[in-house]
Design an enzyme around this catalytic site. Structure first.
Site, PDB file in Angstrom:
ATOM      1  N   THR A  46      -2.705  -2.215  10.096  1.00  0.00           N
ATOM      2  CA  THR A  46      -2.047  -3.501   9.867  1.00  0.00           C
ATOM      3  C   THR A  46      -0.870  -3.701  10.823  1.00  0.00           C
ATOM      4  O   THR A  46      -0.574  -4.836  11.205  1.00  0.00           O
ATOM      5  CB  THR A  46      -1.578  -3.622   8.410  1.00  0.00           C
ATOM      6  N   THR A  47      -0.204  -2.617  11.235  1.00  0.00           N
ATOM      7  CA  THR A  47       0.862  -2.737  12.231  1.00  0.00           C
ATOM      8  C   THR A  47       0.304  -3.211  13.566  1.00  0.00           C
ATOM      9  O   THR A  47       1.027  -3.805  14.372  1.00  0.00           O
ATOM     10  CB  THR A  47       1.599  -1.391  12.382  1.00  0.00           C
ATOM     11  N   TYR A 109      -6.044  -9.403  -1.634  1.00  0.00           N
ATOM     12  CA  TYR A 109      -6.268 -10.712  -2.245  1.00  0.00           C
ATOM     13  C   TYR A 109      -7.201 -10.670  -3.450  1.00  0.00           C
ATOM     14  O   TYR A 109      -6.938 -11.327  -4.453  1.00  0.00           O
ATOM     15  CB  TYR A 109      -6.786 -11.738  -1.223  1.00  0.00           C
ATOM     16  N   TYR A 135      -5.842   4.016   2.007  1.00  0.00           N
ATOM     17  CA  TYR A 135      -4.555   3.431   2.405  1.00  0.00           C
ATOM     18  C   TYR A 135      -4.094   2.510   1.288  1.00  0.00           C
ATOM     19  O   TYR A 135      -4.696   1.465   1.050  1.00  0.00           O
ATOM     20  CB  TYR A 135      -4.705   2.685   3.731  1.00  0.00           C
ATOM     21  N   ARG A 140       1.155  -5.445   0.722  1.00  0.00           N
ATOM     22  CA  ARG A 140       0.264  -6.292   1.514  1.00  0.00           C
ATOM     23  C   ARG A 140      -0.992  -6.703   0.743  1.00  0.00           C
ATOM     24  O   ARG A 140      -1.527  -7.784   0.974  1.00  0.00           O
ATOM     25  CB  ARG A 140      -0.157  -5.568   2.807  1.00  0.00           C
ATOM     26  N   LYS A 163      -2.973   7.577   2.844  1.00  0.00           N
ATOM     27  CA  LYS A 163      -1.694   7.061   3.333  1.00  0.00           C
ATOM     28  C   LYS A 163      -1.113   6.271   2.173  1.00  0.00           C
ATOM     29  O   LYS A 163      -1.616   5.214   1.816  1.00  0.00           O
ATOM     30  CB  LYS A 163      -1.887   6.175   4.564  1.00  0.00           C
ATOM     31  N   ILE A 205       2.221   8.419   8.452  1.00  0.00           N
ATOM     32  CA  ILE A 205       1.707   7.474   9.443  1.00  0.00           C
ATOM     33  C   ILE A 205       2.786   6.416   9.579  1.00  0.00           C
ATOM     34  O   ILE A 205       3.048   5.654   8.642  1.00  0.00           O
ATOM     35  CB  ILE A 205       0.350   6.888   9.039  1.00  0.00           C
TER      36      ILE A 205
END
Length: 287
Positions: A46-47, A109, A135, A140, A163, A205
């Site tokens: 996502t980064t 979502y 993750y 998010r 993560k 991470i």
């Protein structure tokens, strides 16, 4: 999976001022991270602004990284989404040559139940040709992978770790206390790296490691070696910096820090916008 201990960096995706992927800056970023001492690279997380990087760009970024890194450090590749069947298809169809593991964010979502998360990840793990890292990033995705769910999924032979970016220390401790010995626990919160290593985590991470690979890697190594005086000294360096990385959303802040060091432009893709002059000035003052 000892090669995924230590510091992994969730790489940004460099763009030009016109919004194109800056592949020259991509190679500079890879070298900046590796020479800075990170232990492995995470591509298409996502980064890396994965929601706005096209499928063909993702393939090209991985291909160029594979060629340029040439085995110097392991590569982890992000494949996730909120359509389980579509993610399964990507796992089966993507050329994952040279990749050590898959990092898969939980569905955003949809807000699945814990039973839905178990079914989602079990199906992906069955389909994945590579080991899978869970993750958990509720900020998010709007849903949390509970400690009980993580420990249930840890029993799958192709799910090798997590993560964990919930920021919930009690949840992290529950996972660390109950996980199998060979299940990787990786912090997803830079500022919890040192305390979680003290409690049994194998590493991080990181976002900050994009712009500060040497300091961050030194911090993680010191903690893993039990040198908490040195680790805390470095951790305290990041205390004023870290909130600036997220003030205008990730990766806006860390791209500003990279731009100030000449690694890549501060450009991001809409709906994100580059760091404001005020934020850039405060990051520059701390640098």
């Amino acid at each position: 999976m000892n090669k995924l201990h230590g510091t992994g960096v969730a790489l940004v995706t460099p763009f030009t001022a016109t919004g194109a992927v800056d592949y020259a800056a991509w190679l500079r970023l890879l070298d900046f991270a590796i020479t800075g001492g990170v232990d492995y690279l995470v591509i298409n997380g996502t980064t890396g602004e994965s929601p706005t990087v096209t499928a063909s760009e993702k393939i090209e970024l991985l291909a160029r990284a594979r060629q340029h890194v040439a085995g110097r450090v392991p590569l982890v590749y992000g494949i996730g989404g909120n359509d389980t069947a579509a993610v399964e298809g990507q796992l089966r169809s993507t050329d994952l040559t040279g990749v050590a593991a898959i990092l898969s964010a939980s569905p955003a979502y949809n807000k699945p139940s814990q039973a839905g998360l178990v079914a989602h990840y079990q199906r992906l793990a069955d389909a994945s040709p590579l080991p899978l890292l869970l993750y958990n990033v509720p900020g998010r995705t709007a849903s949390n992978i509970s400690a009980d769910t993580t420990l249930k999924l840890a029993q799958h032979p192709n799910i090798i770790g997590i993560k964990e970016a919930s920021g919930n220390v009690e949840q992290c401790l529950a996972i660390l206390a109950g996980k199998p010995a060979d299940f990787l626990f990786l912090s997803g919160d830079d500022m919890l790296t040192v305390p979680l290593i003290a409690c049994g985590s194998q590493g991080i991470i990181s976002v900050l490691a994009n712009a500060f690979p040497q300091k961050f890697s030194d911090m993680t190594r010191a903690a893993l070696a039990g040198d908490y005086a040195r680790a805390n000294e470095l951790l305290h360096y990041f205390v004023p910096l870290n909130p600036l990385m997220y003030e205008e959303s990730n990766p806006v802040g860390v791209k500003a820090a990279l731009a100030l060091q000449g690694v890549c432009e501060a450009a991001v893709r809409l709906p994100l916008v580059p760091a404001s002059d005020g934020l850039t000035a405060r990051i520059k003052a701390l640098l």
